[in-house]
Design a protein around this motif. Structure first.
Motif, short mmCIF file in Angstrom:
data_model
loop_
_atom_site.label_atom_id
_atom_site.label_comp_id
_atom_site.label_asym_id
_atom_site.label_seq_id
_atom_site.Cartn_x
_atom_site.Cartn_y
_atom_site.Cartn_z
N PRO A 1 0.94 -1.19 -0.06
CA PRO A 1 -0.05 -0.16 0.02
C PRO A 1 0.75 1.29 -0.29
CG PRO A 1 0.01 -0.94 2.07
CD PRO A 1 0.83 -1.84 1.11
N VAL A 2 0.33 2.15 -0.49
CA VAL A 2 0.96 3.90 -0.45
C VAL A 2 0.87 3.97 1.05
CG1 VAL A 2 0.42 4.28 -2.85
CG2 VAL A 2 -1.14 4.83 -1.07
N VAL A 3 1.73 5.00 1.39
CA VAL A 3 1.79 5.18 2.89
C VAL A 3 0.52 6.62 2.78
CG1 VAL A 3 3.14 6.31 4.94
CG2 VAL A 3 4.17 5.03 2.92
N GLN A 4 -0.31 6.31 3.90
CA GLN A 4 -1.24 7.21 3.96
C GLN A 4 -1.13 7.72 5.49
OE1 GLN A 4 -5.23 6.33 2.29
NE2 GLN A 4 -4.48 4.42 1.57
N LYS A 5 -1.62 9.01 5.60
CA LYS A 5 -1.35 9.60 7.11
C LYS A 5 -2.20 8.79 8.31
CE LYS A 5 -2.65 13.87 9.46
NZ LYS A 5 -3.29 15.15 9.56
N GLY A 6 -3.18 8.22 7.86
CA GLY A 6 -4.16 7.59 8.90
C GLY A 6 -4.22 5.89 9.01
N VAL A 7 -2.61 5.41 8.63
CA VAL A 7 -2.60 4.10 8.64
C VAL A 7 -2.38 3.55 10.09
CG1 VAL A 7 -0.14 4.33 8.26
CG2 VAL A 7 -1.32 2.31 7.67
N ALA A 8 -3.05 2.67 10.26
CA ALA A 8 -2.96 1.83 11.60
C ALA A 8 -1.58 1.60 11.72
CB ALA A 8 -3.75 0.66 11.81
N PRO A 9 -1.10 1.80 13.11
CA PRO A 9 0.60 1.38 13.39
C PRO A 9 0.74 0.11 13.05
CG PRO A 9 -0.62 2.52 15.35
CD PRO A 9 -1.74 2.14 14.39
N ALA A 10 1.98 -0.23 12.85
CA ALA A 10 2.52 -1.43 12.21
C ALA A 10 2.53 -2.66 13.47
CB ALA A 10 3.93 -1.50 11.66
#
Length: 277
Positions: free
Chosen positions: A266-275
């Motif tokens: 996935p592209v990096v999005q601001k709202g992504v859940a933490p790894a």
């Protein structure tokens, strides 16, 4: 008598030199066409009157997508001739693009430049983060934001959840507009893709940058740097960050979103859940 004449001559020359020096001192230096100016957001690009210049995140591919009514609030910056730039800037980073209406616009490192109509005084930065798509122009963004339709290597359009369909997604790019990705199999601050000999790095090159500057919408504390076999890699919310080799460093290219299937890279999005840990 000779000494007296010499002294008088010396005195006249000295007086004239002081007068010219005083004039030089009082004469204001000509403002550069574009300079760096200290503001509440740090050093930003400004014109010869100190007015702040901006990037539009939808312009990630290098063309200006602000038109019609948009230009009422965001007039373009256009300069004819050779720019004179201030300290910390290079003329080679500035180019001129031709807009769809045939007019010219100045761009910096591929980003077309604009003003904001609500900025009234030198150093104003009221346009920062307006509608989440306007960012003050700075010379060294490590991460920039882009708004664009995702199009995979398969030629299909994808939405932000990686299902097929049309719709704009905001995602991270580097300062030159090149798309950044994460790998779904990685763990928190742990690269699970790259081989020790970097034999697969050309496919998904690691993003080796360290943070210099960010748009104000991003929280610097959510970024980190890890070591991957003696190389540094930037992470966001614990996710190691990569490029996609097949994007060929093309601004705004998002081919990686469909490889090997949608959602794996996935592209990096601001709202992504933490790894995950």
């Amino acid at each position: 008598m000779k000494n007296r004449k010499q002294l008088l001559a010396f005195g006249l020359i000295t007086s004239m030199s002081l007068a010219f020096s005083a004039c030089d001192k009082d004469e204001p230096m000509a403002a550069k066409d574009i300079s760096l100016r200290e503001t509440s957001l740090g050093k930003v690009l400004t014109d010869d009157k100190g007015m702040t210049l901006y990037y539009f995140t939808k312009d990630v591919a290098g063309a200006s997508l602000c038109s019609g009514g948009c230009l009422t609030n965001w007039p373009i910056f256009a300069y004819e001739g050779t720019l004179e730039v201030g300290d910390g800037l290079n003329t080679s980073d500035f180019t001129t693009i031709t807009r769809t209406d045939g007019t010219k616009q100045t761009a910096y490192k591929g980003w077309p430049l604009y003003y904001f109509h609500d900025d009234k005084a030198a150093g104003d930065v009221k346009g920062e983060n307006v509608n989440s798509v306007w960012v003050v122009a700075k010379p060294a963004y490590t991460i920039m934001l882009a708004n664009q339709q995702l199009v995979g290597n398969d030629g299909k359009s994808y939405k932000s959840d990686y299902t097929e369909g049309t719709g704009e997604t905001q995602f991270f790019v580097d300062g030159q507009g090149r798309t950044l990705y994460t790998f779904i199999k990685d763990k928190k601050d742990m690269n699970k893709y790259t081989k020790e000999d970097f034999s697969n790095d050309a496919n998904w090159p690691i993003f080796t940058a360290e943070i210099e500057d960010l748009p104000s919408a991003l929280d610097k504390s959510l970024f980190n740097v890890i070591t991957v076999f003696n190389k540094k890699q930037l992470t966001y919310k614990g996710w190691p960050i990569y490029y996609f080799g097949a994007d060929n460093k093309v601004r705004g290219a998002t081919k990686g979103v469909s490889v090997p299937q949608p959602g794996v890279w996935p592209v990096v999005q601001k709202g992504v859940a933490p790894a995950p840990i």
